[in-house]
Enzyme design. Structure first.
Site, PDB file in Angstrom:
ATOM      1  N   SER A   1      69.536 101.753  19.026  1.00 43.64           N
ATOM      2  CA  SER A   1      69.205 102.480  19.721  1.00 43.64           C
ATOM      3  C   SER A   1      69.674 104.128  19.712  1.00 43.64           C
ATOM      4  O   SER A   1      69.183 104.536  18.835  1.00 43.64           O
ATOM      5  CB  SER A   1      71.494 102.239  20.470  1.00 43.64           C
ATOM      6  OG  SER A   1      71.676 103.558  21.372  1.00 43.64           O
ATOM      7  N   SER A   2      69.988 105.058  20.876  1.00 40.13           N
ATOM      8  CA  SER A   2      69.836 106.684  20.108  1.00 40.13           C
ATOM      9  C   SER A   2      71.383 106.538  20.779  1.00 40.13           C
ATOM     10  O   SER A   2      71.860 107.949  19.706  1.00 40.13           O
ATOM     11  CB  SER A   2      68.740 107.462  21.246  1.00 40.13           C
ATOM     12  OG  SER A   2      67.430 106.814  21.182  1.00 40.13           O
TER      13      SER A   2
ATOM     14  N   LEU B   1      72.712 100.659  31.135  1.00 34.12           N
ATOM     15  CA  LEU B   1      71.840  99.388  31.273  1.00 34.12           C
ATOM     16  C   LEU B   1      70.683  99.457  31.289  1.00 34.12           C
ATOM     17  O   LEU B   1      69.609  98.633  31.408  1.00 34.12           O
ATOM     18  CB  LEU B   1      72.144  99.293  33.055  1.00 34.12           C
ATOM     19  CG  LEU B   1      73.275  99.332  33.894  1.00 34.12           C
ATOM     20  CD1 LEU B   1      73.560  99.348  34.525  1.00 34.12           C
ATOM     21  CD2 LEU B   1      74.011  97.651  33.074  1.00 34.12           C
ATOM     22  N   ASN B   2      70.360 100.878  30.210  1.00 32.86           N
ATOM     23  CA  ASN B   2      68.927 100.724  30.021  1.00 32.86           C
ATOM     24  C   ASN B   2      67.925 101.778  30.892  1.00 32.86           C
ATOM     25  O   ASN B   2      68.309 103.128  30.631  1.00 32.86           O
ATOM     26  CB  ASN B   2      68.226  99.401  29.370  1.00 32.86           C
ATOM     27  CG  ASN B   2      66.904 100.446  28.343  1.00 32.86           C
ATOM     28  OD1 ASN B   2      67.049 101.685  28.000  1.00 32.86           O
ATOM     29  ND2 ASN B   2      65.935  99.760  28.480  1.00 32.86           N
TER      30      ASN B   2
ATOM     31  N   GLY C   1      68.329 108.579  26.528  1.00 33.02           N
ATOM     32  CA  GLY C   1      67.325 107.154  25.622  1.00 33.02           C
ATOM     33  C   GLY C   1      67.138 108.489  24.490  1.00 33.02           C
ATOM     34  O   GLY C   1      67.677 108.545  23.701  1.00 33.02           O
TER      35      GLY C   1
ATOM     36  N   ASP D   1      64.901  97.851  24.578  1.00 38.12           N
ATOM     37  CA  ASP D   1      65.197  98.566  23.243  1.00 38.12           C
ATOM     38  C   ASP D   1      64.669  98.526  21.852  1.00 38.12           C
ATOM     39  O   ASP D   1      64.211  98.748  21.396  1.00 38.12           O
ATOM     40  CB  ASP D   1      66.374  99.082  22.914  1.00 38.12           C
ATOM     41  CG  ASP D   1      66.555 100.483  23.982  1.00 38.12           C
ATOM     42  OD1 ASP D   1      65.923 101.078  24.024  1.00 38.12           O
ATOM     43  OD2 ASP D   1      68.312 101.064  24.323  1.00 38.12           O
TER      44      ASP D   1
ATOM     45  N   THR E   1      71.422 106.351  31.111  1.00 39.05           N
ATOM     46  CA  THR E   1      72.538 106.182  30.182  1.00 39.05           C
ATOM     47  C   THR E   1      73.572 106.878  30.753  1.00 39.05           C
ATOM     48  O   THR E   1      73.899 107.110  31.821  1.00 39.05           O
ATOM     49  CB  THR E   1      72.642 106.015  28.742  1.00 39.05           C
ATOM     50  OG1 THR E   1      71.312 105.374  28.425  1.00 39.05           O
ATOM     51  CG2 THR E   1      73.472 106.147  28.229  1.00 39.05           C
TER      52      THR E   1
ATOM     53  N   ARG F   1      77.319  96.762  21.668  1.00 39.72           N
ATOM     54  CA  ARG F   1      76.024  96.856  22.260  1.00 39.72           C
ATOM     55  C   ARG F   1      75.266  95.412  22.263  1.00 39.72           C
ATOM     56  O   ARG F   1      76.148  94.492  21.711  1.00 39.72           O
ATOM     57  CB  ARG F   1      74.944  97.464  20.147  1.00 39.72           C
ATOM     58  CG  ARG F   1      73.251  97.536  21.062  1.00 39.72           C
ATOM     59  CD  ARG F   1      72.908  98.357  22.370  1.00 39.72           C
ATOM     60  NE  ARG F   1      71.631  98.540  21.900  1.00 39.72           N
ATOM     61  CZ  ARG F   1      70.514  99.553  22.235  1.00 39.72           C
ATOM     62  NH1 ARG F   1      71.643  99.900  23.219  1.00 39.72           N
ATOM     63  NH2 ARG F   1      69.885  99.882  22.154  1.00 39.72           N
TER      64      ARG F   1
HETATM   65  N1  GLY Z   1      68.805 102.342  26.080  1.00 33.36           N
HETATM   66  C1  GLY Z   1      68.866 103.153  25.511  1.00 33.36           C
HETATM   67  C2  GLY Z   1      69.411 103.560  24.197  1.00 33.36           C
HETATM   68  O1  GLY Z   1      70.260 102.758  23.615  1.00 33.36           O
HETATM   69  O2  GLY Z   1      69.150 104.576  23.188  1.00 33.36           O
END
Ligand code: GLY
Length: 565
Positions: free
Chosen positions: A447-448, A397-398, A469, A418, A378, A102
């Site tokens: 993050s998810s 990359l979000n 997400g 995030d 994602t 991450r």
């Molecule tokens: N950027 C989305 C996540 O990490 O949940």
């Protein structure tokens, strides 16, 4: 709402379209079986890169590294070099490992960096350009995986990506993504990459040449992760980001480390589910979700009924309320609270508070604040080989093309969004402010992403994951839950998805998931139901004895593909 006024003709149309869709799914689902190795990823050329590694005698790790860098060349909307992610890996000896690559906040980052002098959030500051960029983890992560378990050379693993960067044919999906984002790329960069032209949009089949990307990949292939984090390249990236308003330094790159973590292990109905611990909210979220489901005998509730949607939404609400209150970077959380919210006693009381008919008002589960879910980008991929090595990776990359800031062929992530960046405000996934997830220097943003491997009686039976997400956790839950009911991975993936997340207080359903009558009933119960076109793009591999059967969202929008040897 629209679905409240369907007439009989529309209902018949709805039924016929549903039937047609099932036929298309059945025709498209590949169900091919491989015995040497298998790949499932978001783009056929990335799958081919992985298969090429298997042909050269590489293992699932080599294939994963090749897929990852190939995605950076052909699926730039989410595939990346300057992003990050999580890997869950099953090794032949039976152990499961979790690698955290991450992104981190630069050391000069502060909790108020996205606020103006009046304490108000600066519009899009955590989403666009250099200020939104976290220190990328991808190159360190890939190198760590390869150094630990790879068998063909690092250079060989990057070769397919280099070739793809030198030229490949655009799919319609990617042509559309480039065209839809070009204007924003111009606004953020002041100029466009040389291969992109605002007035001559890409079309399917166009040949895309990314010379700068090929050079960057070549340098990573030759010098490994050192060139990215320690050498001149790192220095230049830091200077570039600083010149564009970032707080990044060369030291931030030098300090970056990918970290092995203890995977989250969840026991559910006799299965062992391995997934990502903090800084992903996925591990604890899935633990809470599956344990509540077990306590409520959710597996006996008929899927896609009103009761199913209601219980699903109530469990999700509790998971996301706790996420907001307790979860963040492992260095920031209160470990006692983390243990408590996973305990049987606590989850029993949470499950017991779910009523069959009444919707729990969100403010009964925590403070109130709402937002809107805006972006779902994602990507996930899985690789497996006959030795029992299985890799499940979610990377991001979000946003679409991340921060859209372009440098030497790469797009930088916008992962800083995030973090919780402004008290009282939600991020792009509608996730509300959380003190524990505020910006702290060197910390990882919550993050998810939930790359997952499912094991039964000591044998891996599936690897899976999805982008989306905040919808990732609810959707990984749904697929695992249906799969364990006996649906098979591909058919569990094919099912329509639901999503709820405490705040915003919506029940989000994929079009066609629930009949108009059921939607009306849920509305009458008090649900604010929103139908959307698509949630997530799953990729997975089912393993039956030594046979590997890749699965993917072949019928949802995207470029999902699968292959193997
Ligand atoms: N950027 C989305 C996540 O990490 O949940």
């Amino acid at each position: 709402m629209k679905y409240l006024c369907y007439d009989k003709t529309q209902l018949m149309r709805f039924f016929l379209l549903g039937l047609l869709e099932v036929l298309v799914i059945t025709l498209k689902a590949q169900h091919k079986t491989y015995s040497v190795g298998a790949i499932s990823a978001a783009h056929p050329l990335a799958v081919e890169a992985g298969v090429e590694m298997l042909r050269r005698g590489g293992n699932a790790i080599d294939a994963a590294v090749a897929v990852h860098f190939a995605l950076a060349a052909v699926y730039q909307v989410a595939g990346n070099i300057a992003g990050g992610g999580f890997a869950v890996v099953h090794i032949p000896e039976g152990q499961v490992l979790a690698l955290d690559f991450r992104e981190t906040a630069p050391m000069a980052a502060t909790a108020d960096m996205y606020l103006d002098s009046n304490g108000k959030p600066i519009k899009r500051a955590s989403l666009d350009g250099a200020p939104s960029v976290g220190i990328p983890g991808t190159v360190a992560g890939m190198k760590m995986l390869h150094d630990s378990l790879g068998c063909v050379s690092w250079q060989e693993c990057l070769q397919p990506a280099i070739e793809l960067a030198k030229g490949h044919k655009l799919t319609k999906y990617m042509a559309d993504h480039w065209n839809n984002n070009a204007k924003e790329m111009l606004r953020i960069n002041g100029q466009l990459p040389s291969f992109l032209n605002l007035y001559v949009p890409f079309k399917e089949g166009d040949w895309l040449v990314q010379t700068e990307l090929a050079e960057t990949l070549e340098s990573i292939a030759v010098f490994g992760s050192d060139s990215f984090y320690l050498g001149t390249f790192a220095q230049q990236m830091a200077e570039f980001l600083k010149s564009k308003g970032g707080r990044h330094t060369h030291e931030d790159f030098a300090l970056y480390r990918a970290l092995w973590r203890k995977p989250q292990l969840i026991s559910y109905r006799g299965y062992s589910i391995y997934t990502m611990p903090l800084p992903s909210a996925g591990g604890i979220g899935l633990h809470q979700f599956l344990k509540m489901a077990e306590l409520l005998c959710f597996n006996r509730v008929k899927p896609y009924t009103v009761k199913y949607a209601h219980f699903f939404a109530e469990m999700a609400k509790r998971v996301y309320a706790d996420r907001q209150r307790y979860l963040g970077d492992p260095m920031a959380v209160d470990q006692i609270e983390i243990q408590k919210i996973q305990s049987e006693k606590y989850l029993k009381s949470r499950a017991a508070s779910i009523s069959k008919r009444r919707i729990t008002p969100s403010d009964e589960l925590g403070a109130s604040q709402s937002g809107k879910i805006e972006s779902f980008q994602t990507t996930h991929y899985c690789t497996a080989d006959s030795s029992g090595l299985i890799v499940s990776i979610t990377t991001t990359l979000n946003g679409y093309f991340g921060s859209k800031l372009y440098y030497k062929g790469m797009f930088f992530n916008n992962e800083m969004d995030d973090f919780s960046t402004a008290p009282g405000h939600s991020n792009q996934f509608g996730l509300p402010y959380s003190e524990v997830n505020k910006v702290r220097p060197g910390h990882r943003m919550l993050s998810s992403m939930s790359p997952t491997i499912v094991v039964k009686d000591g044998k891996p039976i599936a690897a899976l994951g999805t982008p989306g997400g905040s919808t990732i956790i609810t959707n990984v839950f749904q697929v695992i839950e249906l799969m364990i009911r006996g649906w098979g991975l591909q058919s569990a993936i094919d099912q329509k998805k639901l999503h709820a997340q405490w705040l915003p207080e919506d029940l989000i359903v994929e079009k066609g998931a629930l009949t108009p009558k059921k939607l009306r009933k849920l509305s009458r119960m008090g649900y604010n139901v929103q139908e959307i076109e698509q949630i997530g793009i799953f990729n997975g591999i089912e393993i039956q004895d030594k046979k590997m059967i890749p699965a993917a969202d072949f019928h949802r929008k995207g470029n999902s593909a699968a292959g193997g040897l």
